[in-house]
Design an enzyme around this catalytic site. Structure first.
Site, PDB file in Angstrom:
ATOM      1  N   GLY A 100       7.166  -8.766  -2.907  1.00 29.50           N
ATOM      2  CA  GLY A 100       7.096  -7.309  -2.911  1.00 29.50           C
ATOM      3  C   GLY A 100       8.323  -6.664  -2.284  1.00 29.50           C
ATOM      4  O   GLY A 100       8.872  -5.702  -2.826  1.00 29.50           O
ATOM      5  N   ARG A 101       8.765  -7.177  -1.144  1.00 22.37           N
ATOM      6  CA  ARG A 101       9.898  -6.561  -0.447  1.00 22.37           C
ATOM      7  C   ARG A 101      11.234  -6.894  -1.105  1.00 22.37           C
ATOM      8  O   ARG A 101      12.274  -6.453  -0.635  1.00 22.37           O
ATOM      9  CB  ARG A 101       9.878  -6.953   1.023  1.00 22.37           C
ATOM     10  CG  ARG A 101       9.867  -8.448   1.301  1.00 22.37           C
ATOM     11  CD  ARG A 101       9.507  -8.732   2.758  1.00 22.37           C
ATOM     12  NE  ARG A 101       9.363 -10.142   3.058  1.00 22.37           N
ATOM     13  CZ  ARG A 101       8.255 -10.864   2.888  1.00 22.37           C
ATOM     14  NH1 ARG A 101       7.176 -10.300   2.388  1.00 22.37           N
ATOM     15  NH2 ARG A 101       8.221 -12.141   3.221  1.00 22.37           N
ATOM     16  N   GLU A 158       9.081  -8.198   7.800  1.00 28.05           N
ATOM     17  CA  GLU A 158       8.040  -8.950   7.104  1.00 28.05           C
ATOM     18  C   GLU A 158       8.558 -10.335   6.703  1.00 28.05           C
ATOM     19  O   GLU A 158       7.773 -11.263   6.532  1.00 28.05           O
ATOM     20  CB  GLU A 158       7.554  -8.170   5.863  1.00 28.05           C
ATOM     21  CG  GLU A 158       6.247  -8.684   5.289  1.00 28.05           C
ATOM     22  CD  GLU A 158       5.567  -7.667   4.383  1.00 28.05           C
ATOM     23  OE1 GLU A 158       4.638  -6.987   4.848  1.00 28.05           O
ATOM     24  OE2 GLU A 158       5.963  -7.529   3.211  1.00 28.05           O
ATOM     25  N   GLU A 182      -5.285   0.070  -1.018  1.00 25.29           N
ATOM     26  CA  GLU A 182      -4.725   1.410  -0.902  1.00 25.29           C
ATOM     27  C   GLU A 182      -4.295   1.935  -2.268  1.00 25.29           C
ATOM     28  O   GLU A 182      -4.579   3.082  -2.639  1.00 25.29           O
ATOM     29  CB  GLU A 182      -3.498   1.421   0.024  1.00 25.29           C
ATOM     30  CG  GLU A 182      -3.805   1.205   1.494  1.00 25.29           C
ATOM     31  CD  GLU A 182      -3.726  -0.243   1.919  1.00 25.29           C
ATOM     32  OE1 GLU A 182      -3.818  -1.144   1.039  1.00 25.29           O
ATOM     33  OE2 GLU A 182      -3.574  -0.487   3.132  1.00 25.29           O
ATOM     34  N   LYS A 209      -6.547  -7.395   7.030  1.00 25.58           N
ATOM     35  CA  LYS A 209      -7.270  -7.075   5.790  1.00 25.58           C
ATOM     36  C   LYS A 209      -8.691  -7.616   5.840  1.00 25.58           C
ATOM     37  O   LYS A 209      -9.648  -6.933   5.444  1.00 25.58           O
ATOM     38  CB  LYS A 209      -6.553  -7.693   4.586  1.00 25.58           C
ATOM     39  CG  LYS A 209      -5.269  -7.004   4.181  1.00 25.58           C
ATOM     40  CD  LYS A 209      -4.742  -7.648   2.890  1.00 25.58           C
ATOM     41  CE  LYS A 209      -3.277  -7.303   2.685  1.00 25.58           C
ATOM     42  NZ  LYS A 209      -2.695  -8.017   1.542  1.00 25.58           N
ATOM     43  N   HIS A 217      21.099  13.422  18.144  1.00 23.95           N
ATOM     44  CA  HIS A 217      20.379  14.445  18.909  1.00 23.95           C
ATOM     45  C   HIS A 217      18.976  13.984  19.259  1.00 23.95           C
ATOM     46  O   HIS A 217      18.140  14.799  19.656  1.00 23.95           O
ATOM     47  CB  HIS A 217      20.331  15.745  18.118  1.00 23.95           C
ATOM     48  CG  HIS A 217      21.685  16.359  17.943  1.00 23.95           C
ATOM     49  ND1 HIS A 217      22.149  17.383  18.741  1.00 23.95           N
ATOM     50  CD2 HIS A 217      22.698  16.065  17.098  1.00 23.95           C
ATOM     51  CE1 HIS A 217      23.383  17.706  18.374  1.00 23.95           C
ATOM     52  NE2 HIS A 217      23.737  16.928  17.383  1.00 23.95           N
ATOM     53  N   LYS A 229       1.351  -5.781  -7.412  1.00 25.61           N
ATOM     54  CA  LYS A 229       1.586  -7.111  -7.978  1.00 25.61           C
ATOM     55  C   LYS A 229       0.273  -7.707  -8.493  1.00 25.61           C
ATOM     56  O   LYS A 229       0.179  -8.095  -9.639  1.00 25.61           O
ATOM     57  CB  LYS A 229       2.208  -7.987  -6.894  1.00 25.61           C
ATOM     58  CG  LYS A 229       2.730  -9.318  -7.360  1.00 25.61           C
ATOM     59  CD  LYS A 229       3.589  -9.938  -6.246  1.00 25.61           C
ATOM     60  CE  LYS A 229       4.019 -11.352  -6.590  1.00 25.61           C
ATOM     61  NZ  LYS A 229       4.885 -11.926  -5.560  1.00 25.61           N
TER      62      LYS A 229
END
Lengths: 545, 545
Positions: B272-273, B358, B217, B509, B389, B211
């Site tokens: 973002g999400r 979030e 990253e 951060k 399982h 954004k």
């Protein structure tokens, strides 16, 4: 909420004087204060365990609490049950079996007598057969039906027959110099369809892993794989060069069409979720070779030795287990986050999910009575730094106490050094932020607008553990797995449950077997509750085919 | 444990008469009794939502409880905040922004005025540019620097810029007829190294999603990708044909070396999400084509319409949200399991983890005071049948109340029909087993040995929700995502928090930026707590490079 009923309580850990002393200590002061008053705690609460370094100092730990926790362990059946496990006694009492995953990594020169029989030669006989087979595939001695070398191994298994080898293969990917591996587990046909896409049957080997060789998902996928292979190669005989089995049941393996000569066995004293260091690791051995697989086993064994020999107050597995127990039973933590700062360990949380939740997700004790405390946590997590951009918001500012296990390595698995420096700075920063937070005064001092201040405060005092090693080698991975195996064992022993059965998976299987024919036979009359009946009707009305 | 302090409580949901009435209803009788006394509940609590069918009957729901829950919703700010969101008001108050992911899927003929400006033409202008670019890549009009068509798209992003497109790409894989996609998110260099392995730079396109275009990253990975491309193709000019950006910041994109003509924008009112239906979905559009991407958007919009128009007591998103709130606030559930019986949806739980945790992993209300209740759950899960399982043992017999959302489809995504029948029988069986369990008498009647009976009892009464649709199409996937977006919205509105900021990611951060130079500069003196200082020293002593 604990689902236990008061009326059905068994042996009560919480009625012991040791437990009352632990409770009387309450909750320690916040980590900010603990560190301010005792800077030495960073050194004192750093534990070693084989090649692992474990920093426990950012936990709610004081010398008093540590002593009280160890007293709880010492008053429990822990030592007795540990001795019994390593001696091959039948501590899986509900299934009347020994529990000997720790034997799987014993050196060749050891011995361990179970029912008058030394199991170590058996174990190494299988390892030797696995090694010979792996070497033959890797050096091109074992060829496919049409004379081509094997390039891809498809492991078909589910649960412990999938999560273990799939996780280890990802983790040790950079050591892989044999055939590439793919993993098929889900009975959803999209899984096997995706795995077979683009494969050449002439160079593909299937490893079918199922302890009983009756697991319906695995057998269904294995039959589809066999049909694919035979259909493409046009010869039933191809199965013998392209299928091997990992199982305890030679008859069932033979009935499937796999030559029992191509079966690699294990034993009823290896639980599925404790089996990656048995023949279930065959796919991994094919990929990384027998020598590195041997290093992997040696890592487990190093931690086993520490687990049985180091005093409880310095024993990483014991103290980590005790802290987890305390966060759950006393402080109400329902979950534990496992956060590996290693992309290659991205499936480690899913692996531990099975290891822990299938072992200690129980509320009936060894005596058949309900246990007095809550038991195992929900284990969950994603690799760092990814999780930071997903759910760390809740770790830092949410409602729940979520103890976090961080895992990191001094040297990168792959890629440039500056990526790794960023990865590690984030790892250390997150643990610092969780522990110490940021006060309103600190936020205000940064010039944050008044109306944002409360939203940008971090309460801190959120506990975490830091597990470090030089690099994610085969040996270190074995150590990590063994560490968690023993944490789960300690908790099970203290809670008085049997971590080695899994009766809780039984009912769903029974009901699925009842429902399957009702889905496909329009004349069947489903005999369930009204919701299930309606779901079956919904499916039948829409089912394709 | 709730980490809130009593002294800092804000607006108190729990002090309302509606909340007290809800509490007064207590816990309903077990599901066995509810179904026995009211067989019609299976029909009555089956909700429709666009193409989805939602069976809520295996929840702790009665008509009284449903009414009381809806009363809580009606007494809250829910309706007001929903109206405000759809009207483009600045409901993200801490960041002073509108929240308009719902605008992203408005049909071209709609309009939505924000600050005097209609955003719908803007949205469709970007969609049209995306479509034109996707068509050009897909039909070979857009070629790589050396004149070859694009075969592989590498999406570089993290958080919402990764989880959304990666999940959707997996889910809709069978509709993909364009370039294959890979996804890079982690700053761990193993991620980009793995993604680039085997790729041909001449046929690879990178989509860099950030954004702000400052996400460390993503920019680190993008630079490594650019170096790889330029190094292999030997020409800086290659970047323009092989890199596009999804961002809101044209200047930052240009500074990276991407022609702003190759930037696809979005707006500060897209979190973002909540962005997979914006330009962040470009990789998906490249794979499945603009027409199917349009169907995907239409699925969101269908659910949006239901969410605003269906009365609360029949509104699937509202009632699911209320049940989740009640399980958390009143019954202490800290987690929610999401269990898609669809291998193609295997990353859906990780996607929802971000969406929910979030958004609602917060304890400070809109008024800057601590909220009175616990808030959002830990969301976790793995696809069925795999989870059966692994961790279902704990779902069935563990200590914790874990509400489960099951998801299934009438038609298979891939693979043979009999695989799908088995998958669906397991889905229905698990919900049945959780709800109804197995009593000691039923276990005994099966001839189980006396000493095993207690271990093989299932208490049942574990609530679950069943979400069904005909098939996992682009439209249905859009509906599923929108359903969960609105569940999260409803809970945030009732709890009085702002689901659209994420201040809790900030401190980590800041601290990472402080630590990074301390890791690489041996002369730096780390100024943190003793534990963090020791961790930095540990790393410096072992750091390679």
């Amino acid at each position: 909420m604990c689902l236990l009923t008061e009326e059905n309580r068994g042996v009560d850990l919480t009625s012991t004087p040791e437990w009352r002393r632990l409770l009387a200590l309450g909750t320690p002061p916040p980590l900010r204060e603990l560190f301010a008053s005792d800077p030495d705690r960073a050194r004192r609460y750093r534990f070693g365990c084989a090649d692992l370094t474990v920093d426990l100092s950012k936990n709610w730990l004081t010398d008093d609490i540590l002593r009280a926790l160890v007293d709880v362990a010492d008053a429990s059946a822990l030592s007795e049950r540990r001795t019994a496990m390593f001696a091959g006694e039948r501590i899986n009492s509900t299934e009347d079996r020994a529990v000997l995953h720790v034997a799987l990594r014993l050196p060749r020169a050891s011995s361990l007598i179970v029912d008058g029989h030394d199991v170590v030669p058996d174990i190494h006989r299988v390892l030797d057969r696995m090694s010979a087979f792996a070497d033959a595939v890797r050096d091109g001695t074992h060829l496919g039906h049409t004379g081509k070398p094997i390039e891809v191994v498809v492991n078909i298994g589910i649960g412990g027959s999938d999560l273990g080898p799939a996780m280890v293969y990802d983790a040790l990917h950079r050591f892989a110099d044999g055939p590439r591996c793919r993993f098929v587990s889900n009975v959803d046909g999209a899984d096997i369809a995706g795995a077979l896409a683009g494969l050449d049957p002439e160079t593909t080997l299937f490893v079918v892993c199922s302890k009983t060789f009756t697991t319906i998902e695995t057998l269904t996928n294995a039959r589809t794989a066999r049909d694919w292979l035979v259909g493409r190669l046009g010869d039933d005989q191809a199965v013998s060069r392209h299928f091997v089995a990992v199982s305890t049941d030679a008859a069932a393996v033979g009935a499937f069409g796999i030559d029992p000569q191509n079966m690699f066995g294990f034993w009823d004293w290896v639980g599925g979720r404790y089996s990656v260091d048995s023949a279930v690791g065959l796919s991994v051995m094919l990929a990384i070779g027998p020598a590195r697989f041997g290093q992997f086993l040696s890592g487990f064994h190093s931690v086993d030795k520490d687990f049985v020999s180091v005093p409880h107050a310095q024993n990483a597995a014991v103290v980590m287990a005790l802290l987890g127990m305390w966060y759950s039973n006393v402080h109400g933590a329902q979950t534990k986050a496992v956060l590996p700062y290693s992309h290659n360990l991205r499936r480690f949380p899913a692996y531990l999910q099975q290891l822990d939740m299938e072992s200690n997700g129980k509320t009936v004790g060894l005596d058949g009575r309900a246990v007095a405390t809550t038991t195992g946590p929900v284990v969950w997590g994603e690799p760092g730094t990814n999780g930071q951009h997903a759910f760390y918001q809740l770790l830092h500012q949410g409602s729940w106490l979520i103890p976090c296990d961080f895992i990191g390595f001094a040297r990168p698995g792959a890629g440039p050094q500056h990526h790794h420096d960023l990865l590690m700075s984030n790892l250390f920063a997150q643990a610092e932020a969780l522990a110490f937070g940021r006060t309103p005064a600190e936020v205000a001092a940064e010039g944050v607008p008044e109306q944002q201040i409360d939203h940008r405060v971090f309460l801190g005092n959120r506990p975490s553990t830091m597990i470090l090693a030089d690099e994610l080698s085969p040996k270190v991975l074995g150590e990590l797995i063994a560490l968690y195996e023993h944490i789960v064992f300690v908790q099970g022993a203290i809670w008085g449950i049997n971590p080695f059965d899994q009766w809780g998976v039984e009912l769903g299987k029974v009901l699925a077997n009842r429902i399957t024919p009702e889905l496909v036979d329009a004349s069947a009359v489903p005999a369930h509750d009204p919701s299930t009946n309606a779901l079956i009707a919904w499916y039948r009305a829409r089912r394709s085919g």
